[in-house]
Design an enzyme around this catalytic site. Structure first.
Site, PDB file in Angstrom:
ATOM      1  N   CYS A  10      17.778 -22.548   2.501  1.00 25.22           N
ATOM      2  CA  CYS A  10      18.995 -22.896   1.751  1.00 25.22           C
ATOM      3  C   CYS A  10      18.754 -22.780   0.248  1.00 25.22           C
ATOM      4  CB  CYS A  10      19.406 -24.318   2.142  1.00 25.22           C
ATOM      5  SG  CYS A  10      20.659 -25.072   1.104  1.00 25.22           S
ATOM      6  N   CYS A  50      19.621 -25.862  -1.783  1.00 24.01           N
ATOM      7  CA  CYS A  50      18.617 -26.901  -1.518  1.00 24.01           C
ATOM      8  C   CYS A  50      17.383 -26.677  -2.383  1.00 24.01           C
ATOM      9  CB  CYS A  50      18.194 -26.894  -0.050  1.00 24.01           C
ATOM     10  SG  CYS A  50      19.517 -27.240   1.121  1.00 24.01           S
TER      11      CYS A  50
END
Length: 106
Positions: free
Chosen positions: A31, A34
């Site tokens: 991600c 993230c």
């Protein structure tokens, strides 16, 4: 540097009984948002050391925990007090905004 706990099913229950609030970062290695939020969470852990415990939960490795908290997109940060959710933040954001979201809830 503040200690950041890696969340697993084995460590999760101990987090619920922490005497200070716990901020759980639900993330995944693939991600992009993230990855951009991770160093910000690390800095916040240092800034708020003693006031909040920070933990990171890899949703790929801990799908049951992500489902338990209804994590539908990542990154999701969940603030727990006394084992109960008191605040949730979804998505990457600058440090100042994240701090403004979290600090008043401590």
């Amino acid at each position: 540097m503040a200690e950041i706990t890696e969340v697993t099913p084995d460590t999760f229950n101990a987090l619920l009984s922490e005497p200070i609030p716990v901020l759980v970062d639900f993330w995944a290695p693939w991600c992009g948002p993230c990855r951009s939020l991770s160093p910000i969470v690390d800095e916040l852990a240092d800034d708020l050391a003693g006031r909040v415990k920070v933990a990171k939960c890899n949703v790929d490795e801990n799908q049951d925990l992500a489902m338990k908290f209804g994590v539908m997109s990542i990154p999701t940060l969940v603030l727990l007090k006394g084992g109960k959710e008191v605040h949730r933040v979804v998505g990457a954001m600058p440090k100042a905004r994240l701090a403004a979201e979290i600090e008043p809830k401590l």
